[in-house]
Design a protein around this motif. Structure first.
Motif, PDB file in Angstrom:
ATOM      1  N   CYS A 195      45.560  41.553  30.819  1.00  0.00           N
ATOM      2  CA  CYS A 195      44.664  42.493  30.214  1.00  0.00           C
ATOM      3  C   CYS A 195      43.328  41.945  30.266  1.00  0.00           C
ATOM      4  N   CYS A 196      43.156  40.749  29.804  1.00  0.00           N
ATOM      5  CA  CYS A 196      41.974  39.716  29.856  1.00  0.00           C
ATOM      6  C   CYS A 196      41.266  40.043  31.268  1.00  0.00           C
ATOM      7  N   GLU A 197      41.971  39.598  32.148  1.00  0.00           N
ATOM      8  CA  GLU A 197      41.622  39.768  33.683  1.00  0.00           C
ATOM      9  C   GLU A 197      41.086  41.020  34.120  1.00  0.00           C
ATOM     10  N   LEU A 198      42.040  42.186  33.641  1.00  0.00           N
ATOM     11  CA  LEU A 198      41.928  43.423  34.275  1.00  0.00           C
ATOM     12  C   LEU A 198      40.669  44.018  33.670  1.00  0.00           C
ATOM     13  N   LEU A 199      40.257  43.335  32.387  1.00  0.00           N
ATOM     14  CA  LEU A 199      39.015  43.907  31.678  1.00  0.00           C
ATOM     15  C   LEU A 199      37.699  43.781  32.634  1.00  0.00           C
ATOM     16  N   ASN A 200      37.788  42.788  33.586  1.00  0.00           N
ATOM     17  CA  ASN A 200      36.722  42.595  34.608  1.00  0.00           C
ATOM     18  C   ASN A 200      36.516  43.618  35.464  1.00  0.00           C
ATOM     19  N   GLU A 201      37.190  44.443  35.445  1.00  0.00           N
ATOM     20  CA  GLU A 201      36.930  45.846  36.342  1.00  0.00           C
ATOM     21  C   GLU A 201      36.270  46.644  35.428  1.00  0.00           C
ATOM     22  N   VAL A 202      36.164  46.572  34.279  1.00  0.00           N
ATOM     23  CA  VAL A 202      35.549  47.712  33.414  1.00  0.00           C
ATOM     24  C   VAL A 202      33.818  47.479  33.116  1.00  0.00           C
ATOM     25  N   VAL A 203      33.125  48.377  33.194  1.00  0.00           N
ATOM     26  CA  VAL A 203      31.622  48.598  33.094  1.00  0.00           C
ATOM     27  C   VAL A 203      31.569  49.330  31.621  1.00  0.00           C
ATOM     28  N   ASP A 204      31.146  48.796  30.647  1.00  0.00           N
ATOM     29  CA  ASP A 204      30.690  49.223  29.444  1.00  0.00           C
ATOM     30  C   ASP A 204      29.279  49.528  29.406  1.00  0.00           C
ATOM     31  N   GLU A 205      29.040  51.011  29.627  1.00  0.00           N
ATOM     32  CA  GLU A 205      27.443  51.389  29.509  1.00  0.00           C
ATOM     33  C   GLU A 205      26.618  51.082  28.409  1.00  0.00           C
ATOM     34  N   SER A 206      27.385  50.799  27.008  1.00  0.00           N
ATOM     35  CA  SER A 206      26.912  50.696  26.087  1.00  0.00           C
ATOM     36  C   SER A 206      26.415  48.918  25.810  1.00  0.00           C
ATOM     37  N   ASP A 207      26.919  48.173  26.719  1.00  0.00           N
ATOM     38  CA  ASP A 207      26.735  46.805  26.533  1.00  0.00           C
ATOM     39  C   ASP A 207      25.568  46.642  27.280  1.00  0.00           C
ATOM     40  N   PRO A 208      24.372  45.702  26.749  1.00  0.00           N
ATOM     41  CA  PRO A 208      23.169  45.423  27.384  1.00  0.00           C
ATOM     42  C   PRO A 208      23.421  44.183  28.435  1.00  0.00           C
ATOM     43  N   ASP A 209      24.664  43.681  28.300  1.00  0.00           N
ATOM     44  CA  ASP A 209      24.917  42.331  29.180  1.00  0.00           C
ATOM     45  C   ASP A 209      25.895  42.811  30.215  1.00  0.00           C
ATOM     46  N   LEU A 210      25.416  43.736  31.077  1.00  0.00           N
ATOM     47  CA  LEU A 210      26.219  44.377  31.935  1.00  0.00           C
ATOM     48  C   LEU A 210      26.380  43.223  33.357  1.00  0.00           C
ATOM     49  N   ASP A 211      25.645  42.332  33.378  1.00  0.00           N
ATOM     50  CA  ASP A 211      25.662  41.339  34.522  1.00  0.00           C
ATOM     51  C   ASP A 211      26.645  40.290  34.376  1.00  0.00           C
ATOM     52  N   GLU A 212      27.293  40.018  33.263  1.00  0.00           N
ATOM     53  CA  GLU A 212      28.256  39.172  32.957  1.00  0.00           C
ATOM     54  C   GLU A 212      29.740  39.854  33.187  1.00  0.00           C
ATOM     55  N   PRO A 213      30.827  39.400  33.713  1.00  0.00           N
ATOM     56  CA  PRO A 213      32.246  39.944  33.460  1.00  0.00           C
ATOM     57  C   PRO A 213      32.523  39.747  32.239  1.00  0.00           C
ATOM     58  N   GLN A 214      33.492  40.867  31.804  1.00  0.00           N
ATOM     59  CA  GLN A 214      33.645  41.352  30.184  1.00  0.00           C
ATOM     60  C   GLN A 214      34.337  39.934  29.752  1.00  0.00           C
ATOM     61  N   ILE A 215      35.435  39.280  30.612  1.00  0.00           N
ATOM     62  CA  ILE A 215      35.864  38.223  30.142  1.00  0.00           C
ATOM     63  C   ILE A 215      35.063  37.038  29.761  1.00  0.00           C
ATOM     64  N   GLN A 216      33.960  36.878  30.217  1.00  0.00           N
ATOM     65  CA  GLN A 216      32.958  35.955  29.820  1.00  0.00           C
ATOM     66  C   GLN A 216      32.425  36.503  28.172  1.00  0.00           C
TER      67      GLN A 216
END
Length: 239
Positions: A28-49
């Protein structure tokens, strides 16, 4: 406008079946990299980071609280609700601040002015201070706006995690800023909530302020987090 008491109860019941997929926490951690959270100001980093930066920062400052390291890693996994295989819910039903439903909306909630367009706002059953609740009932008995927090809480709890209650509290309420930032709704809390809130306020500093441009070496830290996952979770979880 859309997060009503009835909406949240229906989503909780629907997703509470956990009948969509079986997978491990790390998958699931790896799957999260496919997600874009529009409320997150740090959109340029993969979610797992973000997950690993939070977890590693806590690990550095609280080396003996391994449950807290793992909680940081998994706290946002519920964002998979944005993916088609999990229902492709709209952003407003997955991310952003969370708040209690079934009682009056507190002015400290972000974008409070838009609650005037919510059916619950004028409903006398829901628009008083206590609404459908009683003072000190405990947050466990409160219906929260539906999103990734409540979903991941359900996944962890129903898959019989051995994480302590502090961890489940953090997962479920880490976006409840009206409580842990503004001190609203404390009249709904019980004694256990008050103890757990102390840990949530510690965690929140790392959730918000651990993001940086220094990328975590995933391969280097993965064995440590896999060992924690094996300690606190079954190999495969129902989602």
């Amino acid at each position: 406008m859309n997060q009503t008491y009835e909406f949240a109860k229906r989503r909780r019941e629907e997703y509470g079946w956990l009948d969509r997929v079986e997978m491990s926490i790390w998958e699931c951690c790896e799957l999260l990299n496919e997600v874009v959270d529009e409320s997150d100001p740090d959109l340029d980093e993969p979610q797992i980071q973000h997950l690993l930066q939070s977890a590693e920062a806590i690990r550095r400052d609280y080396p003996n609280q391994d449950w807290l390291h793992l909680t940081a890693l998994i706290h946002d996994l519920g964002k998979v609700l944005l993916l088609p295989s999990f229902g492709a819910l709209p952003q407003w039903a997955v991310v952003g601040d969370t708040f209690p439903l079934g009682c009056a909306f507190d002015p400290s909630i972000v974008h409070y002015e838009h609650f005037e367009s919510s059916p619950d706002y004028k409903n006398p059953a829901y628009n008083t201070k206590l609404g459908v609740y009683r003072e000190g009932c405990g947050l466990d008995n409160v219906v929260m706006s539906w999103g990734h927090d409540d979903y991941m809480y359900l996944v962890a709890k129903e898959n019989k995690t051995t994480l302590p209650s502090h961890a489940l509290f953090i997962i479920r309420y880490h976006s409840f800023y009206a409580l842990h930032k503004s001190g609203a709704y404390k009249y709904l809390m019980n004694e256990e909530d008050a103890e757990n809130l102390k840990w949530l306020q510690i965690f929140n500093k790392y959730d918000l302020y651990s993001k940086s441009k220094s990328v975590v070496d995933v391969d280097k830290v993965k064995p440590y987090y896999i060992s924690l996952i094996e300690k606190y979770f079954p190999a495969k979880l129902k989602w």
